[in-house]
Design an enzyme around this catalytic site. Sequence first.
Site, mmCIF file in Angstrom:
data_model
loop_
_atom_site.group_PDB
_atom_site.id
_atom_site.type_symbol
_atom_site.label_atom_id
_atom_site.label_comp_id
_atom_site.label_asym_id
_atom_site.label_seq_id
_atom_site.Cartn_x
_atom_site.Cartn_y
_atom_site.Cartn_z
ATOM 1 C CG ASP A 253 -2.149 0.820 0.750
ATOM 2 O OD1 ASP A 253 -2.180 1.945 0.370
ATOM 3 O OD2 ASP A 253 -3.270 0.303 1.439
ATOM 4 C CD GLU A 448 -6.650 5.297 2.736
ATOM 5 O OE1 GLU A 448 -5.732 4.883 3.469
ATOM 6 O OE2 GLU A 448 -6.435 5.782 1.533
HETATM 7 C C1 BGC Z 1 -5.102 3.077 0.242
HETATM 8 C C2 BGC Z 1 -5.038 1.940 -1.100
HETATM 9 C C3 BGC Z 1 -4.584 2.944 -2.433
HETATM 10 C C4 BGC Z 1 -3.434 3.442 -2.218
HETATM 11 C C5 BGC Z 1 -2.817 4.012 -3.512
HETATM 12 C C6 BGC Z 1 -3.526 3.780 0.169
HETATM 13 O O1 BGC Z 1 -3.732 4.832 0.983
HETATM 14 O O2 BGC Z 1 -5.189 2.456 1.157
HETATM 15 O O3 BGC Z 1 -6.326 1.581 -1.181
HETATM 16 O O4 BGC Z 1 -4.836 1.987 -3.358
HETATM 17 O O5 BGC Z 1 -3.518 4.434 -1.378
HETATM 18 O O6 BGC Z 1 -3.407 5.451 -3.294
#
Ligand code: BGC
Length: 567
Positions: A253, A448
């Site tokens: 991630d 998030e």
């Molecule tokens: C998220 C992911 C995402 C990644 C890239 C992260 O903060 O948890 O789901 O794909 O960022 O932007």
Amino acid sequence: MSLEEKVGQMIQTDISRASPDDVRRYFLGSIISTVPEGTLGTSEAWRELFDGYQRAALETRAGIPLVFGIDAVHGHAYFDGDSVILPHNIGLGATRNPKLVRRLARVTARELAATGIRWTFAPAISVARDIRWGRTYESFGEDVELQKLFAAALVTGYQGEDLTADDTVGATAKHFIADGATDGGVDRGNATITDADLRSMHLPGFRDAIDNGVVAIMASFSSVNGEKVHGSKGLLNDLLKTELGFEGVVVTDWEGVRLAGLTMKQGLDAGIDMFMLVESWATGLPEIIRLVEDGEVPASRIDESVARILKMKLRLGLFEKPFSSAACAGTIGSEEHRAIARQAVRESLVLLKNDNEILPLPKDRRVIVVGSHADNVAYQSGGWTKKWQGAHEDLYGHPARPVAGATSIIDGIREAIGEDKVIDAGVDGFSEAADVAIVVVGETPYAEGIGDRSAEALVLNEGQQELIRRYHAAGKQVVTVLLSGRPLIVNDALEQSRAFVVAWLPGSEGSGIAEVLFGDYAFSGRLGFSWPRDAGQIPINIGDEDYDPLFPYGFGLRYESATEASN
Ligand code: BGC
């Protein structure tokens, strides 16, 4: 390949933090496109931007093409033009229609490919077990049944029949594993879970994704029984790669290793292949090289990852066709794509109440339309739209961005019954001019952990509640449309509404809502989440002992008899 060339392939950084010259010098393997801050606005401009980076990659000695990735989690929603924004996964879950969902992924794939991007960080196949979690809406529902229903549909939709074709993109199943099982629904938290529950509730969709050739799987920021997934050899190497036989790319991630408080060595030992090092690539890259040179990480570990990355690029046909194709350019925001999205909006609507069969509404009478979400395409699209937290002016003070080409809920109602019959009472105005008031309210966008809430906070705000109360007290027939990333405790609003419709986060095609409210189409959506009676019931999931929700998992009324949907 030299060690530097190999390690470069394992690095993914963000377009605003690396120049084509960095690609040339450090052999970087991948670029994630967070929205270029200036407005590019057209598919040509996006393709030109990426092709510029690609030229740099091809000028290196090994000439290995870059792969560009993006968070297209509900359509090409970061495109700063008139792309189609699809309902978030919670709405897709309510459709129970994998065939339709596969077509939606085809829409996203074409619109991405049109802008030079061949890899999406989707689908999230999270099983959200606690609606306090800010990512609940990225989940189809609380039960593995829905993960199983949709994982393969989305992967095959994105990746198409032939991954080398101009209208396909690689998919990323995320977040491995049990991201939706954290204690208290805390984003990036810890899941206290038995191995049996982990395997039965959170794993089957990953198996389906793998069986259907998913090119990548993203590790979860969260922990399982106290162990960070990004550093877990047991989960990444032993379970995912060895036991499940995943041959694609395990990607971190966003700064996942560092943010988990782990070292690069721990990530490598666990089995990470590609490091999403956005802020720290310039230090992370030499660190990996050093670990190998010092013998702390065997060269074979690097070779394994690089082989996986090159295989992914081969599968995407990037060696033959490294530059973007204009083949899909005309599809962005096309009527055909909008029609598919509108169908998804219609099928995602869940009818919770329809007293005296007030719905469908007749088209020949005037209606009042009111509420914070009635005329706000940013709100109806939710997080991950145009920018991380959503297209409204967000909590970081990032200015609002247009959701070009989108239709708001009120615009859809105007289309359905004619402008002259729609009384626009604004965000919180009061009107006496009709008997029926369609009140459109809900959550404002978040993404998030920013969306993590206490159970008590899962309610409409006071102004929204007051609005419903007021129309009800004035004797109006209230039809409430709730736009939300999860069930909310709305007992009073339900009581005061004649009809209550949950529309989740429908995206750009707001007219899909009016098409059902006014009877052009029927309701068919069903809850993917149990609807709690009160905050004290949260978390609540189908299969719980003493399961007694306000509306059970699977609930959804229909028009014909206003009885519960049965399939
Ligand atoms: C998220 C992911 C995402 C990644 C890239 C992260 O903060 O948890 O789901 O794909 O960022 O932007």
